[in-house]
Write a protein that holds these residues in place. Structure first.
Motif, short mmCIF file in Angstrom:
data_model
loop_
_atom_site.label_atom_id
_atom_site.label_comp_id
_atom_site.label_asym_id
_atom_site.label_seq_id
_atom_site.Cartn_x
_atom_site.Cartn_y
_atom_site.Cartn_z
N MET A 62 0.84 -1.17 0.00
CA MET A 62 0.00 0.00 0.00
C MET A 62 0.89 1.24 0.00
SD MET A 62 -2.87 1.27 2.71
CE MET A 62 -4.29 0.99 1.69
N LYS A 63 0.47 2.27 -0.70
CA LYS A 63 1.21 3.52 -0.76
C LYS A 63 0.65 4.52 0.25
CE LYS A 63 2.63 3.18 -5.53
NZ LYS A 63 2.31 3.57 -6.88
N TYR A 64 1.60 5.20 0.91
CA TYR A 64 1.26 6.26 1.87
C TYR A 64 1.92 7.54 1.39
CZ TYR A 64 -0.09 2.44 4.91
OH TYR A 64 -0.69 1.32 5.43
N LEU A 65 1.25 8.66 1.61
CA LEU A 65 1.78 9.97 1.23
C LEU A 65 2.34 10.66 2.45
CD1 LEU A 65 -1.14 11.25 -1.02
CD2 LEU A 65 0.92 10.05 -1.71
N VAL A 66 3.57 11.16 2.34
CA VAL A 66 4.25 11.82 3.45
C VAL A 66 4.73 13.18 2.95
CG1 VAL A 66 6.16 11.67 5.11
CG2 VAL A 66 5.02 9.58 4.33
N ARG A 67 4.48 14.22 3.71
CA ARG A 67 4.96 15.56 3.36
C ARG A 67 6.42 15.68 3.68
NH1 ARG A 67 1.09 20.46 3.76
NH2 ARG A 67 -0.55 19.43 2.61
N GLU A 68 7.17 16.29 2.79
CA GLU A 68 8.57 16.57 3.04
C GLU A 68 8.70 17.65 4.09
OE1 GLU A 68 9.80 17.21 -1.24
OE2 GLU A 68 11.62 16.69 -0.15
N ARG A 69 9.83 17.63 4.79
CA ARG A 69 10.22 18.70 5.70
C ARG A 69 9.18 18.95 6.79
NH1 ARG A 69 14.61 20.64 5.48
NH2 ARG A 69 14.04 22.76 5.96
N ILE A 70 8.42 17.91 7.10
CA ILE A 70 7.41 18.08 8.13
C ILE A 70 7.90 17.62 9.48
CG2 ILE A 70 5.47 17.83 6.58
CD1 ILE A 70 5.67 14.93 8.44
N PHE A 71 9.06 17.03 9.50
CA PHE A 71 9.49 16.37 10.71
C PHE A 71 10.29 17.29 11.62
CE2 PHE A 71 9.18 12.75 7.66
CZ PHE A 71 7.98 12.29 8.14
N GLY A 72 9.83 18.50 11.80
CA GLY A 72 10.46 19.41 12.75
C GLY A 72 9.85 19.20 14.12
N ILE A 73 10.60 19.56 15.13
CA ILE A 73 10.09 19.41 16.48
C ILE A 73 8.84 20.27 16.63
CG2 ILE A 73 10.62 19.78 18.92
CD1 ILE A 73 12.17 17.49 17.54
N PHE B 113 1.64 16.06 11.47
CA PHE B 113 1.21 15.86 10.09
C PHE B 113 0.55 14.50 9.93
CE2 PHE B 113 1.08 16.61 5.70
CZ PHE B 113 1.30 15.40 5.07
N TRP B 114 -0.52 14.48 9.15
CA TRP B 114 -1.18 13.21 8.84
C TRP B 114 -0.49 12.54 7.66
CZ3 TRP B 114 -4.42 10.48 11.60
CH2 TRP B 114 -5.16 11.11 12.60
N VAL B 115 -0.14 11.27 7.82
CA VAL B 115 0.30 10.44 6.71
C VAL B 115 -0.99 9.83 6.16
CG1 VAL B 115 1.60 8.38 6.04
CG2 VAL B 115 2.52 9.93 7.78
N GLU B 116 -1.19 10.00 4.86
CA GLU B 116 -2.43 9.54 4.26
C GLU B 116 -2.19 8.38 3.32
OE1 GLU B 116 -3.84 13.05 2.28
OE2 GLU B 116 -4.51 13.99 4.14
N THR B 117 -3.24 7.59 3.07
CA THR B 117 -3.16 6.56 2.04
C THR B 117 -3.21 7.25 0.69
OG1 THR B 117 -5.53 6.24 1.80
CG2 THR B 117 -4.40 4.95 3.53
N GLU B 118 -2.92 6.52 -0.37
CA GLU B 118 -2.97 7.11 -1.70
C GLU B 118 -4.39 7.54 -2.06
OE1 GLU B 118 -1.97 4.27 -4.85
OE2 GLU B 118 -2.26 2.69 -3.36
N ASN B 119 -5.39 7.08 -1.31
CA ASN B 119 -6.78 7.47 -1.54
C ASN B 119 -7.20 8.67 -0.70
OD1 ASN B 119 -7.11 5.26 -3.30
ND2 ASN B 119 -7.47 3.92 -1.54
N GLY B 120 -6.24 9.26 0.04
CA GLY B 120 -6.52 10.45 0.83
C GLY B 120 -7.08 10.18 2.21
N GLU B 121 -7.09 8.92 2.65
CA GLU B 121 -7.59 8.59 3.99
C GLU B 121 -6.48 8.76 5.02
OE1 GLU B 121 -8.73 4.55 3.44
OE2 GLU B 121 -10.36 5.06 2.08
N LYS B 122 -6.81 9.30 6.19
CA LYS B 122 -5.83 9.46 7.26
C LYS B 122 -5.42 8.09 7.78
CE LYS B 122 -7.47 13.98 8.67
NZ LYS B 122 -8.13 14.78 9.68
N ALA B 123 -4.10 7.85 7.80
CA ALA B 123 -3.59 6.55 8.23
C ALA B 123 -2.83 6.66 9.55
CB ALA B 123 -2.70 5.95 7.15
N PHE B 124 -1.93 7.64 9.64
CA PHE B 124 -1.11 7.82 10.84
C PHE B 124 -0.85 9.31 11.04
CE2 PHE B 124 0.10 3.65 9.22
CZ PHE B 124 -0.04 2.87 10.35
N LEU B 125 -0.78 9.72 12.29
CA LEU B 125 -0.40 11.08 12.64
C LEU B 125 1.03 11.05 13.14
CD1 LEU B 125 -1.20 14.08 13.15
CD2 LEU B 125 -1.74 13.38 15.49
N VAL B 126 1.88 11.87 12.52
CA VAL B 126 3.24 12.05 13.03
C VAL B 126 3.18 13.27 13.93
CG1 VAL B 126 5.65 12.49 12.45
CG2 VAL B 126 4.26 11.07 10.93
#
Length: 167
Positions: A1-12, A16-29
């Motif tokens: 399964m593909k997940y979408l992750v935003r670049e440069r979001i991993f600042g303290i 950010f929500w990691v979403e599935t390729e269908n736009g569903e929320k999968a994990f919160l970072v």
């Protein structure tokens, strides 16, 4: 399964929500501010913590560890020594297995592999959404662990290449 992750979001302090390729929320970072060391929580859509990602302190080489919800270390990610032509990272899993991470980390084109083959492919090429890359997790692999490793590689690579924590 593909997940979408935003670049440069991993600042303290960044979330950010990691979403599935269908736009569903999968994990919160969830980037934890006001901590002595870099810390992120990976939460499922209901808010349950599935992994905690921390920068290891007092390490010869920069390293990050992934813990499960009970605080047990499930993986440690660090740059491999003696790779003269390109960067590689090693993921040491709690069960003794290892994954190798290799490719182009600055351009987000790399693979996570185990002895049995590819665990995941990380790529910007699949999606044209600005500042987004995809993590394609192989069937049967632990998506939360793979995404946590991708966060570790992203942070370690950024630190090595002089990208600050003020993202």
């Amino acid at each position: 399964m593909k997940y979408l992750v935003r670049e440069r979001i991993f600042g303290i302090g960044d979330d950010f929500w990691v979403e599935t390729e269908n736009g569903e929320k999968a994990f919160l970072v969830d980037g934890k501010a006001l901590r002595l060391r870099e810390t992120f929580e990976l939460k499922d859509p209901s808010g349950l913590v599935v992994a905690v990602i921390r920068k290891k302190v007092l390490s010869v080489r920069d390293a990050m560890k992934v813990e499960d919800a009970n605080g047990e270390t499930t993986a440690t990610v660090r740059k491999k020594m003696f790779t003269p032509f390109h960067d590689k990272y090693r993921v040491e899993l709690a069960d003794g297995a290892e994954w190798e991470v290799h490719g182009d980390f600055l351009d987000k084109e790399y693979d996570i592999e185990a002895d049995g083959g590819r665990v995941a492919r990380i790529s910007r090429k699949w999606f044209r959404i600005r500042d987004t890359y995809a993590v394609d997790v192989a069937a049967g692999s632990d998506a939360a662990l793979v995404l946590a490793v991708a966060v570790c590689v992203d942070r370690l690579s950024a630190a090595e290449h002089g990208e600050g924590d003020d993202d």
